[in-house]
Scaffold this active site. Structure first.
Site, PDB file in Angstrom:
ATOM      1  N   CYS A 288       0.836  -1.208   0.000  1.00  0.00           N
ATOM      2  CA  CYS A 288       0.000   0.000   0.000  1.00  0.00           C
ATOM      3  C   CYS A 288       0.867   1.253   0.000  1.00  0.00           C
ATOM      4  O   CYS A 288       0.457   2.290  -0.521  1.00  0.00           O
ATOM      5  CB  CYS A 288      -0.966  -0.008   1.176  1.00  0.00           C
ATOM      6  SG  CYS A 288      -0.177  -0.123   2.795  1.00  0.00           S
ATOM      7  N   HIS A 806      -1.082   1.836   7.541  1.00  0.00           N
ATOM      8  CA  HIS A 806      -1.667   1.641   6.215  1.00  0.00           C
ATOM      9  C   HIS A 806      -1.603   2.963   5.465  1.00  0.00           C
ATOM     10  O   HIS A 806      -1.693   4.038   6.064  1.00  0.00           O
ATOM     11  CB  HIS A 806      -3.110   1.161   6.338  1.00  0.00           C
ATOM     12  CG  HIS A 806      -3.783   0.924   5.022  1.00  0.00           C
ATOM     13  ND1 HIS A 806      -3.320  -0.014   4.116  1.00  0.00           N
ATOM     14  CD2 HIS A 806      -4.876   1.507   4.450  1.00  0.00           C
ATOM     15  CE1 HIS A 806      -4.109  -0.010   3.060  1.00  0.00           C
ATOM     16  NE2 HIS A 806      -5.051   0.911   3.228  1.00  0.00           N
TER      17      HIS A 806
END
EC number: 3.4.19.12
Length: 849
Positions: A288, A806
């Protein structure tokens, strides 16, 4: 190399087997097996051997099994004697070296075919890892053909060669993933006897249903996935290009210089002027960090158009020792084209691109979470070096500057930028690179030395002594005064008593006497906590807390007034009520109060405080005497679960434990309070604790260098402590700003700490003029700029901790000017007001001019 098994055992090996390998002692056989696990990795080829047979052989030499008999390979092959698909190592087959394979066949014999495969080395020379090319790529080769002009001279090469061309069957061949595109071109030329100097190109068709060697223009147009194998990518391997089994389409150039496919592709190329669509990126295992960065880069439409229009091809620098052989640029171009031809709101896999990045920087080769900003820095630098138009960098002496005369500073700055651009000329320099002025000053003799250095992005520190900024509401003790909003600004280490002192000063300037203040954190109609004087505001008052300061007076008795919405009472139970809004307060002169008088005072309180006109007969009061020994404001922490008695008496007794609840039914609640921001907590209490302006100012503050970084002062002729100051001298078209949220260094991400401060940054019209070095105020470069205004177009966000966080991205679609949120494959529209968050990590701005 063919995809079938490469050797027929009956022509090379005898069909014999023995009870015991006589040529090697027992212990040597065991050592041979152990050593072979690493041996094949150092050779050019290796062999696949049936897993069950090989395990039986290992048991045999350890004395734990019977003689396995001849090597049987049939389980690995299909009816065409080709390797079956989807076989797995250590389940279906084992890998052995060529020497061990030949030895085993001599000892035991072979039933079936030998299956030999190339051993590829993947990665840079220092970090190469062996990879067995189990399934070579299989291609069928076709020729683009115009049936109307089939005999014309544009296809004369096709009619001058012998077989295999004259057959209508497509030419089939296999290719190793380690072979380059240059080798593929060469093999096609050999297969079709194409002479040097003949202009042709190859198209790759991923999903092809072509059965004939000749392909018409209409058939070509109907293919679902077509990509031109660029001659500029000849240095890349099939593995790096990431193409699988499919078809290759051969197209010859007409003598007049035209290509048959241009009638179609010219039409398709018009879509290059269309902005790239909204496309998600698959997460390849904690990738990510890469996906969010790529979304920001993809929506840098100046760079994207440069790649989609193939302008990059003429700029690729294959020989730059600082570059990556053009592979990063080529791989990124391929990814952009794949995205460009993907329907909106769909997703693609950046696996080939990630492999190329990992090949040149092993930090990004695995499946661990990495730093997105570090990826952006490496990627931009790699693109620049791959696209640097300067083939041989000239050498220049760096000019010295030991004074700050404005003309001297400007002259040296111009020289430094000129030197930089003579050594570095790429689309990255044109878009992303600016220059800053770096000044060192001796702490002993105050000698200064100035240098100018280019930057690709600005890393801005977050101020460590940032101001605490918050909005509070002051509620006076008298019903004749309205509540007042106060904007407070203190140092982060300040306490609640200092906050109260500043609020008191502001109120006194307004002509208001507040008495002793009580600071309460209000949440959903109740006092969540009463703030103590010694509490640090930065720790006890969070960003979104609603802080209300209640004034006091020595006259009379002040009681809290809370607001409740009636809930239907169950038979035999007390009335239960939901509280809402901010508690108010009422000052009463006597402990014995007539209920009707109390109602009138409360009605007036609502009118003054909230601008609400309430009919006296509609207000119902509830009363509760708290049993807690705490103060009156602490008593109502749990007010929503207390039961209030409806006041029916004509006269009631008030004391310092009394809390009054004003009860409203649903209809009154909606009608009276819907637009009342005081009651409905619609006030925006939070004020930014840090602004982007704070960070830019912090960036330009003089910094005292550590002793180990002592500077050799030309005035003192010795190493001296010094201060260093950075100032922006030249701004790029695309300004990338890195908010330095992480402290600590090294590969262990768990040891890096993150600051979660909200840094408020403008979405539109970021004005950087005030942050430029004062020496360039009259400089011609500054006067040539139409403005110093920048608009935000992308944000790289980091959520959570460094080790287990994230990444997501916000990016503005250039065609619709709408912001979207990209979370790997998930895409959704987002309001521009919602993109300023405490998760922002890297900001992408574009100059308005």
């Amino acid at each position: 190399m063919a995809s079938t098994a490469t050797q027929n055992a009956s022509t090379r090996y005898s069909q014999i087997w023995i009870d015991q390998p006589a040529s090697l002692p027992f212990q040597d056989s065991i050592n041979l097996i152990k050593e072979d696990k690493e041996k094949w990795k150092k050779e050019k080829t290796a062999f696949l051997i049936d897993y069950d047979w090989f395990e039986g052989y290992v048991d045999f030499i350890y004395g734990e099994g019977d003689n396995p008999g001849p090597i049987t390979q049939w389980r690995l092959l299909d009816e065409k004697n080709e390797l079956k698909h989807s076989l797995e190592e250590s389940i279906d087959y084992s890998i052995v070296s060529a020497s061990l394979w030949h030895m085993l066949v001599e000892w035991f014999g072979l039933e079936g075919l030998a299956i030999e495969r190339k051993v590829l080395l993947v990665g840079l020379a220092a970090e190469q890892k062996p990879f067995v090319d189990i399934y070579p790529i299989n291609f069928t080769l076709h020729v683009l053909f115009d049936p109307i002009n089939g005999e014309n001279t544009s296809y004369s090469p096709l009619y001058q060669i012998d077989e295999p061309y004259h057959s209508d069957e497509p030419y089939a061949f296999s290719f190793s993933r380690s072979d380059t595109l240059r080798s593929l071109y060469k093999q096609v030329m050999e297969a079709f006897q194409i002479s040097d100097g003949t202009s042709f190109r190859l198209w790759y068709l991923n999903k092809s249903n072509l059965s004939s060697r000749f392909v018409s223009l209409s058939e070509f147009n109907d293919q679902p996935a077509i990509a031109l194998l660029s001659e500029y990518a000849v240095c890349m391997t099939i593995f790096e290009i990431d193409i699988a089994d499919g078809s290759l389409l051969l197209e010859f150039q007409h003598p007049n210089g035209e290509w048959l496919s241009d009638s179609i592709t010219k039409e398709q190329n018009l879509t290059i002027n269309k902005e790239i669509g909204l496309c998600g990126l698959y997460n390849l295992g904690n990738s990510c960090y890469m996906n969010s960065a790529l979304q920001c880069m993809i929506h840098t439409h100046e760079l994207t158009k440069y790649f989609l229009s193939d302008s990059y091809e003429k700029d690729i620098n294959y020989n730059n020792p600082l570059g990556m052989m053009g592979k990063v640029a080529l791989s990124y171009a391929s990814l952009l084209k794949m995205i460009h031809h993907t329907a909106d709101m769909h997703s693609v896999s950046p696996s080939s691109f990630k492999f190329i990045i990992g090949e040149f920087n092993t930090y990004f080769s695995g499946y661990r979470q990495q730093d997105s900003q570090e990826f952006i820095a490496f990627f931009l630098d790699g693109l620049h070096e791959d696209l640097n138009r300067i083939q041989i960098k000239p050498y220049f002496e760096r000019p010295d500057l030991f004074d700050e005369h404005p003309l001297h500073v400007q002259r040296v700055a111009n020289q430094c930028w000129d030197i930089h651009t003579k050594r570095n000329d790429s689309i990255i320099v044109q878009l992303f690179q600016g220059m800053y002025k770096s000044t060192l000053e001796c702490s002993i003799c105050y000698q200064k030395s100035t240098a100018f250095d280019p930057f690709m992005y600005l890393t801005l520190p977050l101020p460590t002594s940032a101001k605490w900024r918050h909005k509070v509401v002051y509620v006076p003790p008298f019903g004749t005064q309205s509540p007042v909003e106060l904007y407070l600004e203190l140092l982060m280490e300040s306490t609640v008593i200092q906050m109260k002192f500043q609020a008191t000063e502001k109120l006194q300037k307004m002509g208001l006497e507040c008495g002793e203040l009580t600071a309460c954190d209000i949440y959903r109609g109740k006092v969540y906590k009463v703030l103590k004087n010694k509490d640090k505001i930065s720790k006890k008052i969070h960003k979104w807390d609603h802080v209300v300061l209640y004034g006091s007076t020595a006259n009379g008795l002040t009681i809290p007034i809370v607001h409740g919405c009636k809930r239907p009472a169950m038979p035999g139970s007390y009335q239960s009520n939901d509280v809402f809004g901010f508690p108010l307060q009422l000052n009463v002169r006597s402990r014995n109060v007539l209920t009707n008088d109390l109602v009138k005072e409360i009605v007036e309180l609502y009118r003054v405080y909230a601008g609400i006109d309430v009919a006296i007969g509609t207000l119902q009061l509830g009363l509760k005497r708290m049993e807690s020994k705490a103060g009156k404001w602490e008593c109502i922490k749990e007010i929503e679960v207390k039961r209030f008695e409806i006041v029916e008496e004509e006269e009631i007794v008030i004391d310092d434990k009394t809390v009054i609840m004003c009860l409203w039914n649903d209809q009154q609640y909606e009608k009276l309070f819907y637009n009342c921001e005081w009651i409905f907590e619609k006030i925006q209490f939070h004020m930014e604790s840090i602004t982007l302006e704070d960070c830019l100012l912090e960036f330009s503050k003089p910094e005292q260098l550590d002793l180990q970084d002592s500077w050799y002062c030309p005035g003192c002729k010795a190493f001296r402590p010094a201060t260093k100051r950075l100032e922006i001298w030249r701004l790029p078209k695309i300004l990338v700003i890195h908010l330095n949220r992480f402290s600590g260094h090294g590969g262990d991400l768990r040891r890096r700490r993150k600051r979660r401060d909200l840094v408020v940054y403008p979405v539109f019209d970021l004005n950087l003029k005030q942050f430029l070095s004062p020496f360039i105020k009259d400089h011609e470069w500054l006067s040539s700029q139409k403005s110093m205004l920048y608009d935000l177009y992308a944000v790289d966000n980091h959520h959570g901790f460094m080790s287990n966080g994230h990444y997501t991205a916000y990016a503005r679609d250039a065609s619709s000017q709408t912001f979207f949120k990209f979370d790997d494959t998930a895409i959704c529209e987002i309001d521009p007001e919602d993109i300023v968050t405490s998760s922002a990590y890297v900001l992408f701005y574009r100059a308005k001019n």
